[in-house]
Scaffold this motif. Structure first.
Motif, PDB file in Angstrom:
ATOM      1  N   LYS A  65      11.778  -2.309  -0.300  1.00 32.80           N
ATOM      2  CA  LYS A  65      13.096  -2.850   0.142  1.00 32.80           C
ATOM      3  C   LYS A  65      12.230  -4.270   1.045  1.00 32.80           C
ATOM      4  O   LYS A  65      12.868  -5.068   1.360  1.00 32.80           O
ATOM      5  CB  LYS A  65      13.793  -2.105   1.821  1.00 32.80           C
ATOM      6  CG  LYS A  65      15.896  -2.363   1.379  1.00 32.80           C
ATOM      7  CD  LYS A  65      15.786  -1.789   2.930  1.00 32.80           C
ATOM      8  CE  LYS A  65      17.217  -2.757   2.765  1.00 32.80           C
ATOM      9  NZ  LYS A  65      18.029  -1.890   4.116  1.00 32.80           N
ATOM     10  N   GLN A  66      11.638  -3.596   2.010  1.00 33.66           N
ATOM     11  CA  GLN A  66      10.829  -4.799   2.979  1.00 33.66           C
ATOM     12  C   GLN A  66       9.823  -5.918   1.983  1.00 33.66           C
ATOM     13  O   GLN A  66      10.285  -7.243   2.506  1.00 33.66           O
ATOM     14  CB  GLN A  66       9.831  -4.090   3.668  1.00 33.66           C
ATOM     15  CG  GLN A  66      10.837  -3.244   4.578  1.00 33.66           C
ATOM     16  CD  GLN A  66      11.232  -3.370   6.500  1.00 33.66           C
ATOM     17  OE1 GLN A  66      10.271  -5.074   6.268  1.00 33.66           O
ATOM     18  NE2 GLN A  66      11.711  -3.188   7.229  1.00 33.66           N
ATOM     19  N   LEU A  67       9.235  -5.720   0.989  1.00 33.46           N
ATOM     20  CA  LEU A  67       8.472  -6.191  -0.093  1.00 33.46           C
ATOM     21  C   LEU A  67       9.748  -7.308  -0.099  1.00 33.46           C
ATOM     22  O   LEU A  67       9.566  -8.359  -1.414  1.00 33.46           O
ATOM     23  CB  LEU A  67       8.042  -5.587  -1.141  1.00 33.46           C
ATOM     24  CG  LEU A  67       6.809  -4.705  -0.557  1.00 33.46           C
ATOM     25  CD1 LEU A  67       5.897  -3.625  -1.062  1.00 33.46           C
ATOM     26  CD2 LEU A  67       5.501  -5.704   0.044  1.00 33.46           C
ATOM     27  N   SER A  83       0.685  -1.729  -0.417  1.00 34.02           N
ATOM     28  CA  SER A  83      -0.017   0.102  -0.029  1.00 34.02           C
ATOM     29  C   SER A  83       1.167   1.412   0.232  1.00 34.02           C
ATOM     30  O   SER A  83       0.649   2.036  -0.822  1.00 34.02           O
ATOM     31  CB  SER A  83      -0.959  -0.295   0.973  1.00 34.02           C
ATOM     32  OG  SER A  83      -1.700   1.029   0.911  1.00 34.02           O
ATOM     33  N   VAL A  84       2.035   1.145   0.539  1.00 33.45           N
ATOM     34  CA  VAL A  84       2.862   2.643   0.895  1.00 33.45           C
ATOM     35  C   VAL A  84       3.843   2.748  -0.264  1.00 33.45           C
ATOM     36  O   VAL A  84       3.567   3.570  -1.245  1.00 33.45           O
ATOM     37  CB  VAL A  84       4.394   2.242   2.063  1.00 33.45           C
ATOM     38  CG1 VAL A  84       4.733   3.602   1.973  1.00 33.45           C
ATOM     39  CG2 VAL A  84       2.821   2.360   3.528  1.00 33.45           C
ATOM     40  N   ALA A  85       4.297   1.294  -1.180  1.00 35.86           N
ATOM     41  CA  ALA A  85       5.224   1.579  -2.029  1.00 35.86           C
ATOM     42  C   ALA A  85       3.899   2.244  -3.450  1.00 35.86           C
ATOM     43  O   ALA A  85       5.238   2.841  -4.135  1.00 35.86           O
ATOM     44  CB  ALA A  85       5.510   0.077  -2.180  1.00 35.86           C
ATOM     45  N   GLU A  91       8.514   9.409  -0.662  1.00 33.22           N
ATOM     46  CA  GLU A  91      10.030   9.005  -1.118  1.00 33.22           C
ATOM     47  C   GLU A  91      10.822   8.193  -0.412  1.00 33.22           C
ATOM     48  O   GLU A  91      10.605   7.005  -0.391  1.00 33.22           O
ATOM     49  CB  GLU A  91      10.608  10.146  -2.044  1.00 33.22           C
ATOM     50  CG  GLU A  91       9.703  10.920  -2.796  1.00 33.22           C
ATOM     51  CD  GLU A  91       9.729   9.878  -4.269  1.00 33.22           C
ATOM     52  OE1 GLU A  91       9.641   8.810  -3.951  1.00 33.22           O
ATOM     53  OE2 GLU A  91       7.742  10.170  -4.386  1.00 33.22           O
ATOM     54  N   LYS A  92      11.208   8.213   0.539  1.00 27.28           N
ATOM     55  CA  LYS A  92      12.008   7.377   1.773  1.00 27.28           C
ATOM     56  C   LYS A  92      11.174   6.371   2.187  1.00 27.28           C
ATOM     57  O   LYS A  92      11.663   5.325   2.186  1.00 27.28           O
ATOM     58  CB  LYS A  92      12.161   8.545   2.715  1.00 27.28           C
ATOM     59  CG  LYS A  92      12.903   8.033   4.028  1.00 27.28           C
ATOM     60  CD  LYS A  92      14.013   8.578   5.297  1.00 27.28           C
ATOM     61  CE  LYS A  92      14.278   7.787   6.063  1.00 27.28           C
ATOM     62  NZ  LYS A  92      15.296   8.056   7.289  1.00 27.28           N
ATOM     63  N   LEU A  93      10.135   6.302   2.900  1.00 28.94           N
ATOM     64  CA  LEU A  93       9.462   5.102   3.074  1.00 28.94           C
ATOM     65  C   LEU A  93       8.316   4.537   2.091  1.00 28.94           C
ATOM     66  O   LEU A  93       8.304   2.967   2.044  1.00 28.94           O
ATOM     67  CB  LEU A  93       7.686   5.823   3.934  1.00 28.94           C
ATOM     68  CG  LEU A  93       7.457   6.528   4.833  1.00 28.94           C
ATOM     69  CD1 LEU A  93       6.972   7.284   5.799  1.00 28.94           C
ATOM     70  CD2 LEU A  93       8.382   5.531   6.199  1.00 28.94           C
ATOM     71  N   ILE A  94       8.836   5.089   1.052  1.00 29.38           N
ATOM     72  CA  ILE A  94       8.436   4.139  -0.503  1.00 29.38           C
ATOM     73  C   ILE A  94       9.290   2.940  -0.828  1.00 29.38           C
ATOM     74  O   ILE A  94       9.471   1.978  -1.091  1.00 29.38           O
ATOM     75  CB  ILE A  94       8.342   5.186  -1.792  1.00 29.38           C
ATOM     76  CG1 ILE A  94       6.855   5.955  -1.664  1.00 29.38           C
ATOM     77  CG2 ILE A  94       8.219   3.932  -3.229  1.00 29.38           C
ATOM     78  CD1 ILE A  94       6.349   6.648  -2.670  1.00 29.38           C
ATOM     79  N   ARG A  95      10.915   3.613  -0.444  1.00 26.95           N
ATOM     80  CA  ARG A  95      12.070   2.962  -1.040  1.00 26.95           C
ATOM     81  C   ARG A  95      11.754   2.347   0.459  1.00 26.95           C
ATOM     82  O   ARG A  95      12.444   0.697   0.183  1.00 26.95           O
ATOM     83  CB  ARG A  95      12.842   3.527  -0.787  1.00 26.95           C
ATOM     84  CG  ARG A  95      13.696   4.746  -1.859  1.00 26.95           C
ATOM     85  CD  ARG A  95      14.454   5.368  -1.884  1.00 26.95           C
ATOM     86  NE  ARG A  95      15.188   6.252  -0.461  1.00 26.95           N
ATOM     87  CZ  ARG A  95      15.015   7.542  -0.526  1.00 26.95           C
ATOM     88  NH1 ARG A  95      14.124   8.081  -1.689  1.00 26.95           N
ATOM     89  NH2 ARG A  95      15.258   7.834   0.570  1.00 26.95           N
ATOM     90  N   LEU A  96      11.811   2.261   1.737  1.00 25.97           N
ATOM     91  CA  LEU A  96      11.638   1.360   2.939  1.00 25.97           C
ATOM     92  C   LEU A  96      10.697   0.606   2.439  1.00 25.97           C
ATOM     93  O   LEU A  96      11.023  -0.643   2.762  1.00 25.97           O
ATOM     94  CB  LEU A  96      12.082   1.973   3.727  1.00 25.97           C
ATOM     95  CG  LEU A  96      13.338   3.033   4.379  1.00 25.97           C
ATOM     96  CD1 LEU A  96      12.366   3.910   6.054  1.00 25.97           C
ATOM     97  CD2 LEU A  96      14.622   1.849   4.722  1.00 25.97           C
ATOM     98  N   SER A  97       9.803   0.542   1.999  1.00 26.33           N
ATOM     99  CA  SER A  97       8.419  -0.882   1.839  1.00 26.33           C
ATOM    100  C   SER A  97       9.206  -1.389   1.080  1.00 26.33           C
ATOM    101  O   SER A  97       8.792  -2.173   1.109  1.00 26.33           O
ATOM    102  CB  SER A  97       7.210   0.236   1.627  1.00 26.33           C
ATOM    103  OG  SER A  97       6.893   1.051   2.739  1.00 26.33           O
TER     104      SER A  97
END
Length: 455
Positions: A166-168, A150-152, A158-164
């Motif tokens: 990475k988690q995915l 959902s975040v991605a 943008e920072k949370l998109i990149r982190l999400s």
């Protein structure tokens, strides 16, 4: 001398009274005396205590932040809880309390406050990312993927998109695929025109019903997004007062999923058998092709094609035998609190000939459907859905009939989602079908409620 003592001293020193009077008339009350300093005293007292409470809440919040930064998470929880009890109720407090609960392992409490924060659009990316982290701690990989995805796909940070992302990547590369999945739904409802006939027909009957749908699939090899699967399903609907409209459908299928460049695709081959009114009805061999592609952060294009070979198992319904093809192009847009869908579908038929006491014609309509669906996500639990569809059907002209149908269908529903796999649904559906042949003009309403569960 403290503030209260100073106020009390000044009142004793300058004790004055204000007399409020008016011309006395017979029967009016006596003039009264009001101590103005009593009013001042009460006002000052209220102001003093409210100010002290606010100052205390803010002090505890600051101490909580200091403890949080120092890594003393238990103390941070205590200070934040104290600030909350004293009336502070800000988004910042809710977020920091959720973060502190997460650090001390109180995941249920953390989810409660992150879900509250999630209702504020500006904080949704941060809330959903943290809810994904909690899902990982609780070993719920599917739910974690849902939050990070959902975040991605719809996030703005943008920072949370990149982190999400990475988690995915970490989750999908290490996650063991479920070999079995299954789905079950059960509904109770009422249909005021179960045969979909005109109002002057003797078949215009209303009845209550229940319906059941169950499906299961098995991952034979590979992954669910790139592999082979086998599945089975059953659907049934039974009416309370009559059994002439009861239906059952049974199906087996095999499916191949694969990634083709930017497209997620699947090809399914299925065989189904159905009964109607307790008698054999028909069986269908179906090829179903699907494709999905992201065209923007929030936009998706879906393509679908069906090819069906329909065989009759009952001479009464031989006119339905033949081929049917459908092709659909759909666009979906996912935003923080809503989902918008719109599609166009073309249907071509090469069926049999229907013969009645008054006319004869080919039952091979060409159909055009336009449909729009809007889903509003009120909270993570409550979803509202509006669905409007228009379908135009043009049947081949015969010497006795020229049939064209216009159908409007409106569906309104609400879902309460207990979790990502279990929900309650209440639905109302209205259909209005207008035809150039009067006996095919009808309207109907269906109301139903039910539960569904993904396993």
């Amino acid at each position: 001398m403290n503030k209260l003592a100073k106020i009390r001293f000044e009142m004793m020193k300058n004790d004055r009274f204000i007399r409020v009077s008016s011309s006395r008339l017979p029967g009016t009350p006596m003039p009264f005396v009001l101590n103005s300093y009593l009013v001042y005293f009460l006002t000052a007292l209220i102001f003093l205590f409210s100010s002290e409470l606010l100052a205390s809440a803010e002090s505890d919040y600051k101490l909580g932040m200091e403890s949080y930064r120092a890594g003393d998470n238990a103390a941070a929880v205590a200070y934040f809880e104290s600030a909350l009890k004293q009336g502070m109720d800000s988004i910042a407090l809710q977020y920091n309390l959720g973060s502190s609960y997460y650090r001390v392992g109180r995941y249920e409490d953390a989810k409660k406050y992150f879900n509250l924060v999630n209702q504020t659009e500006a904080m949704r990316d941060l809330a959903e990312y943290n809810l994904g982290l909690i899902a990982i701690k609780e070993k719920d990989g599917s739910l974690a993927i849902q939050y990070f995805n959902s975040v991605a796909t719809t996030g703005k940070d943008e920072k949370l998109i990149r982190l999400s992302k990475k988690q995915l990547n970490a989750l999908t590369s290490s996650r063991k695929e479920d070999r079995w999945t299954s789905y079950l739904s059960f509904n109770l409802g009422y249909d005021n025109n179960i045969s979909s006939v005109s109002g002057d027909s003797v078949l215009d009957v209303a009845d209550s019903f229940y319906d059941l749908f169950a499906s299961a699939d098995f991952l034979i090899t590979g992954k669910r997004m790139d592999g082979w699967l086998a599945g089975a399903s059953i659907y049934g609907i039974e009416y309370t007062e009559t059994d002439t409209n009861d239906e059952y459908h049974f199906a087996l299928d095999v499916k191949r999923t694969m990634k083709l460049k930017d497209w997620d695709t699947s090809a399914r081959l299925s065989l189904s058998k159905s009964t109607y009114g307790g008698d054999d009805f028909q069986h269908i061999a179906r090829l179903d092709l699907k494709g999905r592609k992201a065209i923007s952060k929030r936009g998706r294009v879906y393509l679908r094609y069906w090819l069906e070979d329909i065989s009759s198992d009952n001479s009464i319904y031989d006119y339905l035998e033949g081929w049917r093809q459908r092709a659909r192009v759909e666009y979906r847009n996912y935003s923080l609190n809503n989902i918008k869908q719109v599609y166009y579908e073309l249907e071509l038929n090469d069926r049999g000939e229907i013969v009645t006491s008054t006319d004869t014609y080919d039952y091979s309509p060409t159909r055009h459907t336009i449909r729009a669906i809007y889903t509003h996500i009120i909270t993570m639990q409550w979803w509202l859905n509006g669905d409007l569809a228009y379908r135009f059907s043009d049947y081949p002209v015969s010497s006795t009939i020229d049939r064209e149908d216009d159908q409007w269908k409106l569906t309104l529903s609400t879902d309460y989602r207990f979790d990502r796999t279990f929900k309650f649904t209440a639905k109302y559906q209205y259909t209005d079908n207008t035809s150039t042949v009067d006996r095919y003009t009808y309207d109907k309403s269906i109301i139903k409620v039910g539960l569904s569960k993904l396993f």
